[in-house]
Design an enzyme around this catalytic site. Sequence first.
Site, PDB file in Angstrom:
ATOM      1  N   ALA A 161      63.438   7.063  66.612  1.00  0.00           N
ATOM      2  CA  ALA A 161      62.034   6.762  66.915  1.00  0.00           C
ATOM      3  C   ALA A 161      61.454   7.826  67.846  1.00  0.00           C
ATOM      4  CB  ALA A 161      61.921   5.371  67.559  1.00  0.00           C
ATOM      5  N   LYS A 203      68.607   8.888  78.767  1.00  0.00           N
ATOM      6  CA  LYS A 203      69.474   8.600  79.916  1.00  0.00           C
ATOM      7  C   LYS A 203      70.891   9.160  79.811  1.00  0.00           C
ATOM      8  CE  LYS A 203      70.442   3.766  78.670  1.00  0.00           C
ATOM      9  NZ  LYS A 203      70.392   2.393  79.147  1.00  0.00           N
ATOM     10  N   TYR A 234      75.028   6.234  65.540  1.00  0.00           N
ATOM     11  CA  TYR A 234      76.159   5.433  65.039  1.00  0.00           C
ATOM     12  C   TYR A 234      75.831   4.700  63.740  1.00  0.00           C
ATOM     13  CZ  TYR A 234      78.092   6.425  69.601  1.00  0.00           C
ATOM     14  OH  TYR A 234      78.565   7.079  70.707  1.00  0.00           O
ATOM     15  N   GLN A 275      75.517   3.628  60.124  1.00  0.00           N
ATOM     16  CA  GLN A 275      76.460   3.969  59.056  1.00  0.00           C
ATOM     17  C   GLN A 275      75.828   3.829  57.685  1.00  0.00           C
ATOM     18  OE1 GLN A 275      79.974   1.515  59.515  1.00  0.00           O
ATOM     19  NE2 GLN A 275      80.639   2.594  61.352  1.00  0.00           N
ATOM     20  N   GLY A 276      75.419   2.572  57.363  1.00  0.00           N
ATOM     21  CA  GLY A 276      75.060   2.224  55.983  1.00  0.00           C
ATOM     22  C   GLY A 276      73.989   3.100  55.394  1.00  0.00           C
ATOM     23  N   GLU A 284      73.324  -3.094  50.232  1.00  0.00           N
ATOM     24  CA  GLU A 284      73.865  -3.884  51.341  1.00  0.00           C
ATOM     25  C   GLU A 284      73.379  -5.318  51.182  1.00  0.00           C
ATOM     26  OE1 GLU A 284      74.122  -1.892  55.393  1.00  0.00           O
ATOM     27  OE2 GLU A 284      72.757  -0.534  54.370  1.00  0.00           O
ATOM     28  N   HIS A 294      76.231  -8.593  63.636  1.00  0.00           N
ATOM     29  CA  HIS A 294      76.743  -7.974  62.406  1.00  0.00           C
ATOM     30  C   HIS A 294      78.038  -8.685  62.046  1.00  0.00           C
ATOM     31  CE1 HIS A 294      78.121  -5.095  59.474  1.00  0.00           C
ATOM     32  NE2 HIS A 294      76.973  -4.443  59.566  1.00  0.00           N
ATOM     33  N   ARG A 310      72.535 -11.255  56.404  1.00  0.00           N
ATOM     34  CA  ARG A 310      73.513 -11.091  57.479  1.00  0.00           C
ATOM     35  C   ARG A 310      73.705 -12.324  58.358  1.00  0.00           C
ATOM     36  NH1 ARG A 310      72.542  -5.347  60.053  1.00  0.00           N
ATOM     37  NH2 ARG A 310      73.378  -4.541  58.103  1.00  0.00           N
ATOM     38  N   HIS A 327      74.484  -6.885  67.322  1.00  0.00           N
ATOM     39  CA  HIS A 327      74.214  -5.636  66.595  1.00  0.00           C
ATOM     40  C   HIS A 327      72.781  -5.140  66.745  1.00  0.00           C
ATOM     41  CE1 HIS A 327      74.485  -2.731  63.357  1.00  0.00           C
ATOM     42  NE2 HIS A 327      73.548  -3.336  62.654  1.00  0.00           N
ATOM     43  N   ARG A 340      66.745  -9.328  60.343  1.00  0.00           N
ATOM     44  CA  ARG A 340      66.428  -8.034  59.726  1.00  0.00           C
ATOM     45  C   ARG A 340      67.241  -7.790  58.456  1.00  0.00           C
ATOM     46  NH1 ARG A 340      68.861  -2.745  60.250  1.00  0.00           N
ATOM     47  NH2 ARG A 340      70.377  -3.742  61.617  1.00  0.00           N
ATOM     48  N   SER A 354      65.973  -0.815  59.629  1.00  0.00           N
ATOM     49  CA  SER A 354      65.668  -0.470  61.015  1.00  0.00           C
ATOM     50  C   SER A 354      65.351   1.014  61.196  1.00  0.00           C
ATOM     51  CB  SER A 354      66.870  -0.880  61.866  1.00  0.00           C
ATOM     52  OG  SER A 354      66.892  -0.166  63.033  1.00  0.00           O
TER      53      SER A 354
HETATM   54  P1  FAD Z   1      68.168   4.459  69.694  1.00  0.00           P
HETATM   55  O1  FAD Z   1      68.604   5.284  68.561  1.00  0.00           O
HETATM   56  O2  FAD Z   1      69.138   3.488  70.224  1.00  0.00           O
HETATM   57  O3  FAD Z   1      67.734   5.436  70.871  1.00  0.00           O
HETATM   58  C1  FAD Z   1      67.402   4.902  72.125  1.00  0.00           C
HETATM   59  C2  FAD Z   1      67.290   6.052  73.095  1.00  0.00           C
HETATM   60  O4  FAD Z   1      66.719   5.611  74.307  1.00  0.00           O
HETATM   61  C3  FAD Z   1      68.617   6.677  73.475  1.00  0.00           C
HETATM   62  O5  FAD Z   1      68.429   8.071  73.518  1.00  0.00           O
HETATM   63  C4  FAD Z   1      68.885   6.142  74.881  1.00  0.00           C
HETATM   64  O6  FAD Z   1      69.702   6.959  75.676  1.00  0.00           O
HETATM   65  C5  FAD Z   1      67.470   6.106  75.406  1.00  0.00           C
HETATM   66  N1  FAD Z   1      67.242   5.191  76.528  1.00  0.00           N
HETATM   67  C6  FAD Z   1      67.476   3.869  76.600  1.00  0.00           C
HETATM   68  N2  FAD Z   1      67.066   3.383  77.783  1.00  0.00           N
HETATM   69  C7  FAD Z   1      66.557   4.427  78.484  1.00  0.00           C
HETATM   70  C8  FAD Z   1      65.991   4.577  79.768  1.00  0.00           C
HETATM   71  N3  FAD Z   1      65.862   3.556  80.621  1.00  0.00           N
HETATM   72  N4  FAD Z   1      65.580   5.813  80.153  1.00  0.00           N
HETATM   73  C9  FAD Z   1      65.710   6.877  79.350  1.00  0.00           C
HETATM   74  N5  FAD Z   1      66.263   6.791  78.116  1.00  0.00           N
HETATM   75  C10 FAD Z   1      66.673   5.583  77.688  1.00  0.00           C
HETATM   76  N6  FAD Z   1      70.071   0.635  61.080  1.00  0.00           N
HETATM   77  C11 FAD Z   1      69.782   0.997  59.809  1.00  0.00           C
HETATM   78  O7  FAD Z   1      68.608   0.962  59.403  1.00  0.00           O
HETATM   79  N7  FAD Z   1      70.769   1.404  58.979  1.00  0.00           N
HETATM   80  C12 FAD Z   1      72.078   1.475  59.363  1.00  0.00           C
HETATM   81  O8  FAD Z   1      72.930   1.873  58.596  1.00  0.00           O
HETATM   82  C13 FAD Z   1      72.401   1.072  60.674  1.00  0.00           C
HETATM   83  N8  FAD Z   1      73.696   1.089  61.105  1.00  0.00           N
HETATM   84  C14 FAD Z   1      73.953   0.823  62.423  1.00  0.00           C
HETATM   85  C15 FAD Z   1      75.262   0.933  62.891  1.00  0.00           C
HETATM   86  C16 FAD Z   1      75.537   0.742  64.230  1.00  0.00           C
HETATM   87  C17 FAD Z   1      76.940   0.868  64.731  1.00  0.00           C
HETATM   88  C18 FAD Z   1      74.486   0.421  65.126  1.00  0.00           C
HETATM   89  C19 FAD Z   1      74.763   0.229  66.575  1.00  0.00           C
HETATM   90  C20 FAD Z   1      73.192   0.269  64.652  1.00  0.00           C
HETATM   91  C21 FAD Z   1      72.911   0.466  63.303  1.00  0.00           C
HETATM   92  N9  FAD Z   1      71.624   0.341  62.811  1.00  0.00           N
HETATM   93  C22 FAD Z   1      71.345   0.681  61.519  1.00  0.00           C
HETATM   94  C23 FAD Z   1      70.508   0.056  63.712  1.00  0.00           C
HETATM   95  C24 FAD Z   1      69.815   1.386  64.048  1.00  0.00           C
HETATM   96  O9  FAD Z   1      70.785   2.390  64.215  1.00  0.00           O
HETATM   97  C25 FAD Z   1      68.997   1.294  65.312  1.00  0.00           C
HETATM   98  O10 FAD Z   1      68.209   0.149  65.299  1.00  0.00           O
HETATM   99  C26 FAD Z   1      68.077   2.502  65.411  1.00  0.00           C
HETATM  100  O11 FAD Z   1      68.834   3.679  65.345  1.00  0.00           O
HETATM  101  C27 FAD Z   1      67.291   2.436  66.708  1.00  0.00           C
HETATM  102  O12 FAD Z   1      66.641   3.654  66.884  1.00  0.00           O
HETATM  103  P2  FAD Z   1      65.774   3.866  68.191  1.00  0.00           P
HETATM  104  O13 FAD Z   1      65.270   5.252  68.133  1.00  0.00           O
HETATM  105  O14 FAD Z   1      64.832   2.755  68.325  1.00  0.00           O
HETATM  106  O15 FAD Z   1      66.828   3.680  69.377  1.00  0.00           O
HETATM  107  C1  SIN Z   2      75.766  -1.262  58.331  1.00  0.00           C
HETATM  108  O1  SIN Z   2      76.059  -0.135  57.932  1.00  0.00           O
HETATM  109  O2  SIN Z   2      76.368  -2.285  58.007  1.00  0.00           O
HETATM  110  C2  SIN Z   2      74.630  -1.400  59.273  1.00  0.00           C
HETATM  111  C3  SIN Z   2      73.380  -1.429  58.512  1.00  0.00           C
HETATM  112  C4  SIN Z   2      72.259  -1.949  59.332  1.00  0.00           C
HETATM  113  O3  SIN Z   2      72.458  -2.468  60.419  1.00  0.00           O
HETATM  114  O4  SIN Z   2      71.130  -1.850  58.867  1.00  0.00           O
END
Ligand code: FAD
Ligand code: SIN
Length: 533
Positions: free
Chosen positions: A15, A34, A44, A46-47, A114, A239, A285, A346, A381, A386
């Site tokens: 994002a 941070k 992280y 995967q899918g 999925e 999850h 899920r 998750h 979700r 996501s």
């Molecule tokens: P993030 O990618 O988590 O980034 C958050 C950022 O904010 C990080 O850089 C962190 O350091 C920073 N931050 C946090 N707090 C602070 C602060 N106070 N000050 C400064 N920086 C801060 N979704 C899918 O759609 N498909 C998938 O296959 C999938 N697989 C997943 C597998 C795993 C293991 C996990 C954990 C999640 C998965 N998800 C998946 C969910 C998806 O990865 C996340 O919802 C998505 O990446 C979130 O993106 P984001 O940019 O909102 O946050």
């Molecule tokens: C997964 O690969 O099972 C995670 C997919 C997701 O959270 O959207």
Amino acid sequence: MRINSNFLVIGSGVAGLTFALKAAEHGTVAVITKREIDESSTSYAQGGIATVFSTEDSFDTHTKDTLVAGAGICHEDIVRMVVEEGPKTINSLIEWGVNFTRNNDSDSYDLTREGGHSQRRILHADDVTGREIERALVEAVSKNKNITVYEYHIAIDLITESKITQKPMSKERCLGAYALDIKSEIVKTFTADVTLLATGGAGKVYLYTCNPDIATGDGVAIAYRAGATIANMEFMQFHPTTLYHPNAKSFLISEAVRGEGAILRRADGTAFMEKYHPLKDLAPRDIVARAIDNEMKIYGDDSAFLDITHKDPEYVRTRFPNIYKTCLEYGLDMTKEPLPVVPAAHYLCGGVLVNEHAETDIENLYAMGEVACTGLHGANRLASNSLLEAAVYAGRAYQHSISKINNSALSNITVPEWNLGKATNSDEMVVVSQNWDEIRRCMWNYVGIVRSNKRLERALHRINLIQKEITEYYWDFIVTSDLIELRNIVTVAELIVLCAKQRKESRGLNYNIDYPDKDDINWKKDTYIRKQF
Ligand code: FAD
Ligand code: SIN
């Protein structure tokens, strides 16, 4: 120390970085994050990322699958918008250099499946999709002269106009954020015309989670303290399949493994998902996680087992190289034996309430990605929606916010530096670790997959005691990143419990044994919560 820019982006996952790359075309961007830039949940994932790329698929079916998974409270207009903007958004990621896995003909992309998806519509990069997306975005950001990245800077609180002027305002306005430079231990003042929260999720509020350590719900807590509306916090997604192994720190086994045919079994080898849903192992899920929890409780098993041994071993090794290799490091060969799996926290479906442009109800403050509650996910979700939501909303926030630059209240206001007060150095870190552990255990035991009124009451009581202790401690000592995160996880824990207490029914991810049924008459709606000042 004061740092001023047009856009302040807090967080460097999909994002934050997608927004930064777009916004940099119009002004200066400061990204604070941070840990290292690429330490995020995004890395992280995967899918994969869901979108309509196949001629056999349609916007209608992706919309319908999302609505079904969301258990009746997705906002249909938002679902349709995100689904329809998906292909264009994913093409931008491809233009920034993301290499999704292609079919052998190399002209088309390999689409996986999925839980809850009626079609193959998930683009992926082997089984490390997020790592590939983050790599490409970080590379693009590093080449952009308008973006400055501040690693190891943790946002503490937003700078809001009413706090500075000490005057009540009809609508609060955001002027930036205070952030602790973790290495120099200095609190810096980041001011900006537009501030974006992109801080990700809150899995670390629970004892068992597949989230990385950064997922402490900071953005939700920060926005709540500033007076923003928070919504649907009761919907923490568990999850179904994280690896159950004493040395694995909640390693995820992607739902795509079930998408490619894996079957969930009990320890005695019996497949059980047929009892729970017509889609069996590919049910949404919430249903799969609850089914595993139920089977483990009935049969006294420590885990369920995910079995893909009936598939060609070479196919499994090439399709899931990272999962295969990681499990092998723990002594488990998934081509030969079923993998022990358990559910873990998750994804946070709720968060900071935003409109279709990612605007919060605080002026000049946007939220996007997992920290936000857009209306897309409803009560649960759909897998791989996501990453899609985060990238779509980054584009929308960018389009909406460019009109706000060079146009803020900053020119008329003197922003004070962070007030250290009479704080002294803390040598009581044991308080932090004790409280940290207690909150996460309490949330897991009382506010997990299955809830009850009594458990929610108990949790709230514990949380409030810990909260009081932390508040005293927080103001008595110099802030550290551990203390900042602790204050945030206890706030998020409280918000989850308060929303779960509000919802007097079971829907999607909120299952309460005292109200086991869905109540469409009274509860086909979101829950909201706002700090009273
Ligand atoms: P993030 O990618 O988590 O980034 C958050 C950022 O904010 C990080 O850089 C962190 O350091 C920073 N931050 C946090 N707090 C602070 C602060 N106070 N000050 C400064 N920086 C801060 N979704 C899918 O759609 N498909 C998938 O296959 C999938 N697989 C997943 C597998 C795993 C293991 C996990 C954990 C999640 C998965 N998800 C998946 C969910 C998806 O990865 C996340 O919802 C998505 O990446 C979130 O993106 P984001 O940019 O909102 O946050
Ligand atoms: C997964 O690969 O099972 C995670 C997919 C997701 O959270 O959207």
